[in-house]
Scaffold this active site. Structure first.
Site, PDB file in Angstrom:
ATOM      1  N   HIS A   4       0.807  -1.224   0.000  1.00 17.45           N
ATOM      2  CA  HIS A   4       0.000   0.000   0.000  1.00 17.45           C
ATOM      3  C   HIS A   4       0.832   1.261   0.000  1.00 17.45           C
ATOM      4  O   HIS A   4       0.286   2.359   0.084  1.00 17.45           O
ATOM      5  CB  HIS A   4      -0.914   0.021   1.239  1.00 17.45           C
ATOM      6  CG  HIS A   4      -1.534  -1.303   1.521  1.00 17.45           C
ATOM      7  ND1 HIS A   4      -1.034  -2.180   2.440  1.00 17.45           N
ATOM      8  CD2 HIS A   4      -2.601  -1.909   0.956  1.00 17.45           C
ATOM      9  CE1 HIS A   4      -1.757  -3.286   2.442  1.00 17.45           C
ATOM     10  NE2 HIS A   4      -2.714  -3.144   1.560  1.00 17.45           N
ATOM     11  N   GLY A  20      -8.133  11.800   6.504  1.00 19.20           N
ATOM     12  CA  GLY A  20      -8.707  10.703   5.736  1.00 19.20           C
ATOM     13  C   GLY A  20      -8.514  10.902   4.239  1.00 19.20           C
ATOM     14  O   GLY A  20      -8.135   9.998   3.507  1.00 19.20           O
ATOM     15  N   ARG A  43      -2.409   3.797  -4.863  1.00 16.15           N
ATOM     16  CA  ARG A  43      -3.871   3.986  -4.771  1.00 16.15           C
ATOM     17  C   ARG A  43      -4.274   5.447  -4.617  1.00 16.15           C
ATOM     18  O   ARG A  43      -5.360   5.751  -4.118  1.00 16.15           O
ATOM     19  CB  ARG A  43      -4.475   3.189  -3.602  1.00 16.15           C
ATOM     20  CG  ARG A  43      -4.432   1.706  -3.807  1.00 16.15           C
ATOM     21  CD  ARG A  43      -4.888   0.973  -2.568  1.00 16.15           C
ATOM     22  NE  ARG A  43      -4.832  -0.453  -2.834  1.00 16.15           N
ATOM     23  CZ  ARG A  43      -5.899  -1.230  -2.994  1.00 16.15           C
ATOM     24  NH1 ARG A  43      -7.110  -0.727  -2.885  1.00 16.15           N
ATOM     25  NH2 ARG A  43      -5.767  -2.496  -3.247  1.00 16.15           N
ATOM     26  N   ARG A  87      -4.328  12.145  14.059  1.00 17.88           N
ATOM     27  CA  ARG A  87      -5.405  12.227  13.069  1.00 17.88           C
ATOM     28  C   ARG A  87      -5.967  13.636  13.054  1.00 17.88           C
ATOM     29  O   ARG A  87      -6.199  14.243  14.112  1.00 17.88           O
ATOM     30  CB  ARG A  87      -6.493  11.214  13.417  1.00 17.88           C
ATOM     31  CG  ARG A  87      -7.802  11.452  12.700  1.00 17.88           C
ATOM     32  CD  ARG A  87      -8.721  10.252  12.727  1.00 17.88           C
ATOM     33  NE  ARG A  87     -10.100  10.644  12.512  1.00 17.88           N
ATOM     34  CZ  ARG A  87     -10.612  11.067  11.341  1.00 17.88           C
ATOM     35  NH1 ARG A  87      -9.833  11.151  10.276  1.00 17.88           N
ATOM     36  NH2 ARG A  87     -11.879  11.405  11.240  1.00 17.88           N
ATOM     37  N   GLY A  89      -9.265  15.210  11.498  1.00  9.69           N
ATOM     38  CA  GLY A  89     -10.468  14.803  10.790  1.00  9.69           C
ATOM     39  C   GLY A  89     -11.667  15.644  11.161  1.00  9.69           C
ATOM     40  O   GLY A  89     -11.551  16.652  11.866  1.00  9.69           O
ATOM     41  N   MET A 181     -15.032   7.988  11.947  1.00 15.07           N
ATOM     42  CA  MET A 181     -14.882   6.643  11.403  1.00 15.07           C
ATOM     43  C   MET A 181     -13.477   6.038  11.501  1.00 15.07           C
ATOM     44  O   MET A 181     -13.220   4.998  10.897  1.00 15.07           O
ATOM     45  CB  MET A 181     -15.345   6.629   9.937  1.00 15.07           C
ATOM     46  CG  MET A 181     -16.770   7.121   9.747  1.00 15.07           C
ATOM     47  SD  MET A 181     -17.397   6.923   8.081  1.00 15.07           S
ATOM     48  CE  MET A 181     -17.679   5.169   8.023  1.00 15.07           C
ATOM     49  N   ASP A 205     -20.844  18.658  11.403  1.00 10.07           N
ATOM     50  CA  ASP A 205     -22.291  18.468  11.216  1.00 10.07           C
ATOM     51  C   ASP A 205     -22.875  17.903  12.501  1.00 10.07           C
ATOM     52  O   ASP A 205     -22.350  16.955  13.059  1.00 10.07           O
ATOM     53  CB  ASP A 205     -22.587  17.547  10.022  1.00 10.07           C
ATOM     54  CG  ASP A 205     -21.889  16.212  10.124  1.00 10.07           C
ATOM     55  OD1 ASP A 205     -20.657  16.164   9.930  1.00 10.07           O
ATOM     56  OD2 ASP A 205     -22.558  15.217  10.439  1.00 10.07           O
TER      57      ASP A 205
HETATM   58  N1  HPA Z   1     -20.729  10.367  10.764  1.00  7.60           N
HETATM   59  C1  HPA Z   1     -19.582   9.730  10.622  1.00  7.60           C
HETATM   60  N2  HPA Z   1     -18.459  10.348  10.339  1.00  7.60           N
HETATM   61  C2  HPA Z   1     -18.495  11.675  10.202  1.00  7.60           C
HETATM   62  C3  HPA Z   1     -19.661  12.403  10.348  1.00  7.60           C
HETATM   63  C4  HPA Z   1     -20.834  11.711  10.645  1.00  7.60           C
HETATM   64  O1  HPA Z   1     -21.913  12.289  10.788  1.00  7.60           O
HETATM   65  N3  HPA Z   1     -19.377  13.708  10.128  1.00  7.60           N
HETATM   66  C5  HPA Z   1     -18.057  13.786   9.877  1.00  7.60           C
HETATM   67  N4  HPA Z   1     -17.513  12.552   9.913  1.00  7.60           N
END
Ligand code: HPA
Length: 240
Positions: A4, A20, A43, A87, A89, A181, A205
């Protein structure tokens, strides 16, 4: 070299930022690092090494989700000798105590992934951040006046939860602040291989209110989070 990763031995710095998204890795390298050099393109999961404030640092995309993250983290530590993994993210908010753009410094990461379940016998393993990294991140975030929370996230393998926020009710009742995640796999593999890890997440969000960050705020927030992570990476490299 691995299946990888086509970087050579010595291509990664001791500390690596882990977004990510491969294009976010490219943006971080090209926007923030001095003399960025592409070290991995297998990749299109891009990895770069350069310098921040005169000190070597790398950035490697993990892709989305825990299986992908586990592969990159395992190889960075076991093959390339990386010691510190941070991380950078985004996460969904599970409580209105966390506002859009706030940072969550993930002290713990609960998970539905087999990566943190298999091999532990009757035990529920508790993936957690490296304490030195976490406390230094708190110090840096506070010095910069960033809104931050220290607490639990849940790393789920399921983005589109059929039950929506209801899927997380019991976790929310136990104080979990956000959903993303990757963090639990990062913490588990780093612990197994004796490396140090922290996940820093911007809340983009809110699952409670359905509010989302706008494009401009997203960019500013990412800049704040990345500079915090870079400062942390070089601060920790000095004390590692
Ligand atoms: N769910 C999972 N992962 C995320 C979300 C979510 O609502 N928002 C940003 N990463």
């Amino acid at each position: 070299m691995t299946p990888h990763n086509n970087a050579r031995s010595g291509d990664y710095a001791e500390a690596v930022l882990l977004p990510g998204d491969p294009l976010r890795a490219k943006w971080i390298a090209e926007t923030f690092l001095e003399a960025p050099r592409l070290v991995n393109s297998v990749r299109n999961c891009l990895g770069y090494t350069g310098a921040w404030k005169g000190r070597p640092v790398s950035v490697q995309a993990t892709g989305m989700g825990q299986p992908s993250t586990a592969i990159y983290v395992h190889e960075l530590v076991a093959v390339y000798g990386v010691r510190t993994l941070i991380r950078v993210g985004t996460c969904g908010g599970l409580t209105t105590d966390v506002k859009l753009r706030d940072l969550i410094l993930a002290a713990t990461a609960s998970s539905d992934s087999t990566i943190v379940r298999d091999g532990f016998g009757p035990f529920a393993y508790a993936p957690g951040a490296d304490f030195a990294l976490l406390s230094k991140a708190v110090q840096l975030a506070d010095a910069a006046g960033m809104a931050r929370h220290v607490g639990g996230v849940v790393s789920s393998d399921i983005f589109y939860q059929p039950a929506g926020i209801e899927a997380y009710r019991t976790l929310i009742a136990h104080g979990v602040l956000g959903v993303e995640m990757e963090a639990a796999a990062l913490y588990t593999i780093a612990a197994r291989l004796k490396a140090r890890a922290l996940a820093i997440c911007t809340m983009t969000d809110c699952l409670v209110t359905s509010e989302e960050i706008d494009v401009e705020a997203r960019q500013t927030s990412l800049t704040d989070m990345v500079t915090l992570a870079l400062d942390l990476a070089v601060a920790e490299a000095q004390t590692a």
